[in-house]
Design an enzyme around this catalytic site. Structure first.
Site, PDB file in Angstrom:
ATOM      1  N   ARG A  19     -11.008 -11.015   0.384  1.00 51.56           N
ATOM      2  CA  ARG A  19     -11.936 -11.935  -0.301  1.00 51.56           C
ATOM      3  C   ARG A  19     -11.388 -13.356  -0.325  1.00 51.56           C
ATOM      4  O   ARG A  19     -12.149 -14.312  -0.391  1.00 51.56           O
ATOM      5  CB  ARG A  19     -12.243 -11.396  -1.709  1.00 51.56           C
ATOM      6  CG  ARG A  19     -11.057 -11.316  -2.629  1.00 51.56           C
ATOM      7  CD  ARG A  19     -11.304 -10.400  -3.827  1.00 51.56           C
ATOM      8  NE  ARG A  19     -11.260  -8.993  -3.451  1.00 51.56           N
ATOM      9  CZ  ARG A  19     -11.480  -7.978  -4.281  1.00 51.56           C
ATOM     10  NH1 ARG A  19     -11.783  -8.208  -5.547  1.00 51.56           N
ATOM     11  NH2 ARG A  19     -11.404  -6.730  -3.866  1.00 51.56           N
ATOM     12  N   LYS A  74       0.837  -1.194   0.000  1.00 56.31           N
ATOM     13  CA  LYS A  74       0.000   0.000   0.000  1.00 56.31           C
ATOM     14  C   LYS A  74       0.874   1.246   0.000  1.00 56.31           C
ATOM     15  O   LYS A  74       1.785   1.365   0.822  1.00 56.31           O
ATOM     16  CB  LYS A  74      -0.910   0.018   1.236  1.00 56.31           C
ATOM     17  CG  LYS A  74      -2.075  -0.946   1.149  1.00 56.31           C
ATOM     18  CD  LYS A  74      -2.999  -0.810   2.337  1.00 56.31           C
ATOM     19  CE  LYS A  74      -4.153  -1.789   2.265  1.00 56.31           C
ATOM     20  NZ  LYS A  74      -5.105  -1.515   1.179  1.00 56.31           N
TER      21      LYS A  74
END
Ligand code: BES
Ligand code: MN
Ligand code: ZN
Length: 476
Positions: free
Chosen positions: A331, A257
């Site tokens: 996910r 990130k």
């Protein structure tokens, strides 16, 4: 420390008192002089003040007005927000206990005022060497509108929301996947909930490929915690299963990130914390509903052995996934838990996850991005609970076409859609692992706030706990 809400104790001498009214006529005339009543009317009618402070030397007296107009859930929220303001004022004045006198006939106003006070009184100060604790500790209520069970539920929920906020506010140094599972185990034991924690060996033997892949860059092992509340006289034949994303820290993995976007990523287990604390509250309140909680947990880090884009992994259900981006990790771990949920033949599965920045960008911190498959009625029920507790659901489309966007050339599906509708393609990815009525809640927006929002506070809000509790309560 938890703020406790209790029924009026007549023996006690209160240093602060709040009168909750919608009209001056409701004030008990015996307690106010004519001058005071004039002062209150003037402040309210002419100066349009909602909260009026009566100047008295011996104790603090506050008059809290609220309008009994409009939709009741909005009135309730106004009362919670007023409660937060009052709590701040009491703390500024070093008051330890307060009496709320309910002078109106509104069913929930006093409850919500106390709820806002209690939730607004939360602090996370354990890492401060000089701890300045809030003075407010006890809230007493004189009201005919609140029964014993409601007092009990309010205190259980305050405790559960505080616990949830603590978990989310804790940094990785304190809360890795293993220590998280230990806290889950302790909380489950306290509430008489059955608990089972799968360690890395068990997770490998179950072939939970998503959880294993995300964990590969970590020096700490993953955990998969299973909670089950199944009281003897439960009313449902098939259980409700809650699944929570438990990424204890999300660096993004090798797709690291950039800039400040990693800063708050200790909040990436907010879904898991909400599931744990909601089940804790449900069990403490002994609600007669069979509920299961599934918590896959790991951190997501780049390292020598970390999973990389281009990898193809095989999930718990056998489905293969092409990794496009290691930052779409939530996910992957949720997919294994959703696959595992099938074995319960659930009535409904709800997952809570800080899944996408797209959800947060779409609606901000004001609600929960929600989608569902084959769960029309239950979705309406959950939406209703969302209004009751003011954790509102915003329904997004869940059309087939979005499913096309996660087709892969080399595997069954890929873990990334296109650049558009990221919160929906993430939901579609999860749906691939379900064969039961399913609701997906993306809580990335409201889970962790950059500035104080009334009784939700700053940083962790505990979103999801009151929502799931209210939903299960409505099943009784
Ligand atoms: N944990 C993040 C999502 C998130 C963002 C939660 C902001 C809370 C606040 C999630 O794992 C993530 O990184 N999502 C990516 C997905 C992308 C790579 C498809 C995102 O939203 O950028
Ligand atoms: Mn991520
Ligand atoms: Zn994440």
């Amino acid at each position: 420390m938890q703020t406790i809400v209790k029924k009026l104790n007549k023996e006690k001498n209160y240093k602060a008192s709040v009168y909750l009214i919608n009209d001056c006529k409701q004030l008990p005339l015996s307690q106010f002089s004519e001058e005071e009543l004039h002062f209150i009317s003037y402040q309210h009618d002419e100066l349009e003040k909602e909260m009026i402070l009566l100047p008295k030397i011996e104790r603090i007296i506050m008059i809290q007005f609220f309008k009994n107009e409009g939709e009741s859930y909005k009135i309730n929220e106004k009362c919670r927000k007023s409660g937060d303001k009052i709590a701040s004022f009491l703390n500024e004045n070093k008051i330890a206990s307060v009496l709320i006198t309910d002078c109106c006939e509104n069913q929930f106003a006093a409850y919500c005022l106390a709820e806002g006070m209690a939730l607004g009184n939360y602090q996370f100060i354990k890492y401060k060497t000089e701890q300045k604790s809030n003075s407010l500790q006890e809230i007493y209520i004189d009201s005919t509108q609140i029964n014993k069970l409601q007092y009990e539920h309010l205190n259980i929920l305050t405790d559960a929301v505080y616990k949830c906020r603590n978990l989310v506010n804790e940094p990785l140094t304190f809360l890795d996947a293993v220590s998280f599972s230990e806290i889950i185990t302790q909380m489950a034991k306290d509430a008489n909930v059955k608990v089972d924690v799968f360690n890395k060996t068990k997770i490998e033997s179950l072939k939970m490929g998503g959880l294993i892949a995300v964990n590969r860059g970590s020096i700490d092992p993953p955990t998969f915690s299973v909670l089950e509340w199944k009281p003897k006289e439960h009313k449902n034949t098939k259980p409700f299963v809650f699944v929570g994303k438990g990424v204890v820290y999300d660096t993004g993995g090798v797709n690291i990130k950039p800039g400040d976007s990693m800063l708050d990523m200790k909040c990436d287990m907010g879904g898991a914390a909400a599931v744990v604390c909601a089940i804790y509250a449900i069990a403490k309140a002994k609600l007669p509903i069979h509920v299961v909680g599934l918590i896959p947990s790991t951190d997501n880090r780049p390292d020598g052995n970390a999973y990389v884009p281009g990898d193809v992994i095989t999930m718990f259900t056998g489905k293969t996934v092409e990794i496009m981006n290691t930052d779409a990790e939530g996910r992957l771990i949720l997919a294994d838990a959703l696959g595992y949920a099938s074995k319960y033949q659930p009535e409904l599965v709800i997952d809570l996850a800080t899944l996408t920045g797209a959800a947060s960008r779409a609606i901000g911190p004001y609600g929960i991005v929600a989608m569902h498959a084959n769960a029309e009625t239950e979705f309406d029920n959950l939406k209703n609970s969302g209004q009751n507790v003011y954790e509102r659901l915003a329904e997004f489309p869940f059309w087939e076409e979005y499913g096309e966007l996660i087709k892969s050339d080399v595997a069954d599906i890929k873990n990334l859609g296109g650049s558009e509708a990221g919160m929906i393609t993430a939901g579609k990815f999860l749906q691939e692992f379900t064969d039961y009525p399913f609701i997906h809640l993306d809580i990335a927006g409201p889970v962790f706030l950059s500035k104080k929002d009334s009784y939700r506070g700053k940083a962790a809000t505990g979103v999801g706990v009151r929502l799931l509790f209210d939903f299960i309560l409505s099943k009784i």
